[in-house]
Structures are given as C-alpha cells and as structure tokens.
Design an enzyme around this catalytic site. Structure first.
Site, PDB file in Angstrom:
ATOM      1  N   CYS A  45      24.567  -0.507   1.390  1.00 15.10           N
ATOM      2  CA  CYS A  45      25.651  -0.245   2.322  1.00 15.10           C
ATOM      3  C   CYS A  45      25.782  -1.450   3.240  1.00 15.10           C
ATOM      4  O   CYS A  45      24.840  -1.785   3.955  1.00 15.10           O
ATOM      5  CB  CYS A  45      25.305   0.999   3.133  1.00 15.10           C
ATOM      6  SG  CYS A  45      26.758   1.896   3.614  1.00 15.10           S
ATOM      7  N   ALA A  50       0.790  -1.237   0.000  1.00 16.99           N
ATOM      8  CA  ALA A  50       0.000   0.000   0.000  1.00 16.99           C
ATOM      9  C   ALA A  50       0.823   1.288   0.000  1.00 16.99           C
ATOM     10  O   ALA A  50       0.417   2.289  -0.591  1.00 16.99           O
ATOM     11  CB  ALA A  50      -0.935  -0.010   1.204  1.00 16.99           C
TER      12      ALA A  50
END
Ligand code: PLP
Length: 375
Positions: free
Chosen positions: A318, A194
C-alpha cells in the site's frame, strides 16, 4: 481467532520465553560491562552464539547479531558495496524490500543494479543468474525461499555460479530457516530472523564466511568484534538461540505436521472453490500457500476473513493510498488480475486441522459472496 500469517511472524514458543525471562529480570547487565552483571550477560551472549553456530554448522565467529532480517540484508549489500567501492549489484526481482530498497540506495552512490527474474513457477535458475552476472558484478542476492510463495531456490548451484564469477553471494534465509538447513559454506553471507521461528522480534543473525570482504554498516562501540555497534540484547539472542536450536531439532517433524495441514487445505480449496489457483510450483516450504481467487480482490478476501477472525495476508503493497499488486507474482509473469486476487495463507506449528477446515468453509462463503456482488 485463527492465525494463518506465520510468514509475517510467529507466536513465541513458551520454552523460548522462559529462557529469556531471567535476562529481562535479574540478569539485566550490559554485556560490555566489566562487573558481575556484565559478565553474566556476556556469558549468555557467548553461549547463544555457540548454540546457533552448532545448530547451523558454522563457526561462532562467523555470526554477528543484528536486529533481524532487514538489518542482515542491508548490512550484507551495503557492507559489500562499501568494501568494494564500485561495481554492479545483481538482485533477484523477488527479493524482500530489505534487499531491493538497499540496492536502490546504492544506486544513488553510483552502483548499477541488475535484476534476475524467476520462471512462472517462481524459481530462479542458476543459468539465469550466470547470464546476468557481469565482470564487474560485486554482489548478488537470491533468497533461499520466497516469503510470498514459499518457493525454494537452488541456492547451492547459484552459490557455485557466483563463486566462479567472483561475486559476493548473500542468501536471505529468513523464511527458510525454520525448515531447511542454512547454506553454510555455500554462500558468502546469509541472514536469519528469530521471530520467524518462534523466537522474539528484533533479533537476527548474519553469517559472514571467514575471509569474506565486507565493511560494517553500524558504527559504535566494539560490540560484535567491532562489526556492529550497539548494546547486544542478551535476552533476545538467548531466545533466538533457544528457538533456532529447537527449530533445527524438530525441523523434520514440523515440516511433516505443517506440510500435511497446508496440503490438506490447498487440496480442499482448489477442489471446492472454483477459479482458485496455486501460485508457485516445484519445491515450496511446508508453511506456504499462495492462492489466487479469480474474480475476487485479495484485499477484500483478507478484510472479510479478518472480520471472521482469520488472519492472512496478501503480497500487495500500500503506497500513497493505492494498492499495488505483489512484485513477486508480477515478476513471475502471472498478470495483474491474478496477482491482485492472491491471498497468502501461512501455517505454523500451533495451527490445527480444525482451523484449516474452518478457514476453507469461511473462504468458500466469502468468495461466493464477493462473486455474487460482482456479478
Ligand atoms: N527477508 C524476508 C524474506 C522476510 O520475509 C522478512 C520479513 O518478513 C525479512 C527479510 C525482514 O525480516 P525482519 O522482520 O526480521 O526485519
């Protein structure tokens, strides 16, 4: 502040928020409870499921509410592996980590994992899927549109190839749901989330085609017809239903407005900033622009834009303090330096032409500065 990271998440639509509020305030019952509070929440959950099913074109009992796209992908992949017991998994190399990491998890349980790669434009061809499917491939995942490049995949044709091979086909529709119809009947399962179409975070829906063989991932109470335990967040699914119905109704207009903004932006960037190149080709979602800036580090551009109030992203991950370039761009064969210099700009219905213009100007100055420093 200029928000150009709509692929990461979107601002909640005001009408969606208003539809949710009654279920956070007075209508806070547990949908499983057998009193009036519970019945009110349960009825809201039933209506939400019907609304999404109607807008998607599937049956309400083919939808299961989840916590979002990650859970949909995990449930599909692990649920099929659990139902089948053994075999091979085929995933595209450009899938979201929800699928890639789930496949890795299943490797530890004896499943073999194969990858199918895109061409340089980011498209996975049905033929390459056909070539990669083996007699014991039980599960295949190729997403509807990639989250980093926005490149749209030939889902219907891949579905036909998987059906012929007897492999369960899962389509991650998290990015495409805002703009494209869902592949009901063209795959065995798909997932939506959503918060990618102006709804709340933490709400998703998994479609499972009637008769498809899949086991549950989350055990608990009898919620979601025993397929997914856990109290359903009535407010969130009401919001998701409102958001999805609205997105479907306005899909053509939104695609035109957002696409025009994005196209104008890309045109100017490629024309006015030397060494800029668009990553991905063919059909691309109206929202996405993934652009590499030769001689610049994408992360540096991101931080400099952030300082100037413009929010974008890179596809870099990362880990352990080191930045690894986007697995999607590398899979497309773009090379490490081009992948490291990539920035993802994703537009949405709240962006304006003025914001796009300002971003081009800011970007121009940032690239010039970085290049002068590196010279
Ligand atoms: N799949 C794709 C393609 C996505 O872009 C994302 C989120 O960025 C997800 C899955 C995960 O969705 P969620 O944040 O709802 O878990």
């Amino acid at each position: 502040m200029i928000y150009l990271d709509n692929a990461a998440t979107t601002r909640i639509d005001e009408e969606v928020l208003q539809a949710m509020l009654p279920f956070l305030r007075e209508g806070y019952g547990n949908p499983q409870s057998q009193h009036a509070f519970g019945r009110e929440a349960a009825n809201a959950v039933i209506s939400a499921r019907d609304k999404i099913a109607y807008a998607a074109g599937c049956a309400a009992d083919e939808l299961y509410f989840t916590s979002g796209g990650t859970e949909c992908g995990n449930t599909a992949l692990k649920g099929v592996c659990s139902a089948r017991g053994r075999g091979r998994i085929l995933v595209s190399a450009i899938e979201h980590p929800a699928l890639l990491e789930s496949a890795k998890d299943m490797q530890k349980h004896g499943f073999a994992v194969d990858f199918v790669y895109p061409d340089a434009s980011g498209r996975i061809s049905p033929q390459s899927v056909k070539d990669a499917l083996k007699p014991d491939t039980v599960f295949c995942a190729v997403m509807a549109a990639n989250n980093e490049t926005g490149v749209v995949q030939p889902v219907e044709e891949i579905g036909a190839v998987c059906r012929e091979a007897g492999a369960f086909y899962y389509v991650d529709c998290v990015q495409s749901a805002c703009y494209l119809p869902l592949p009901v009947g063209k795959c065995d399962a798909f997932g939506i989330s959503a918060h990618k179409f102006y709804g709340p975070k933490g709400a998703g829906a998994l479609y499972v085609k009637k008769g498809a063989k899949i086991s549950r991932l989350i055990s608990g109470g009898m919620q979601e017809r025993g397929f997914r335990g856990g109290t359903v967040n009535a407010a969130a699914v009401v919001g998701m239903a409102e958001a999805y119905a609205k997105a479907r109704k306005n899909a053509a207009a939104a695609a035109q407005k957002v696409g025009a903004l994005r196209d104008g932006f890309v045109k100017r960037v490629l024309f006015e900033i030397g060494g800029a190149s668009l990553n991905g080709g063919g059909e691309i979602l109206p929202s996405h622009a993934n652009i590499s800036f030769e001689g610049c580090d994408g992360e540096n551009i991101l931080f400099a834009l952030d300082m100037k109030g413009v929010a974008v992203s890179t596809g870099s991950a990362c880990s352990a303090g080191a930045v690894t370039p986007s697995h999607v761009l590398l899979a497309m064969g773009l090379g490490e330096s081009r992948a490291k210099s990539a920035v993802r700009f994703t537009f949405g219905k709240y962006n304006t032409a003025d914001e796009a213009e300002k971003t081009v100007e800011t970007l121009k100055a940032i690239c010039a500065k970085i290049r002068a420093r590196n010279a």
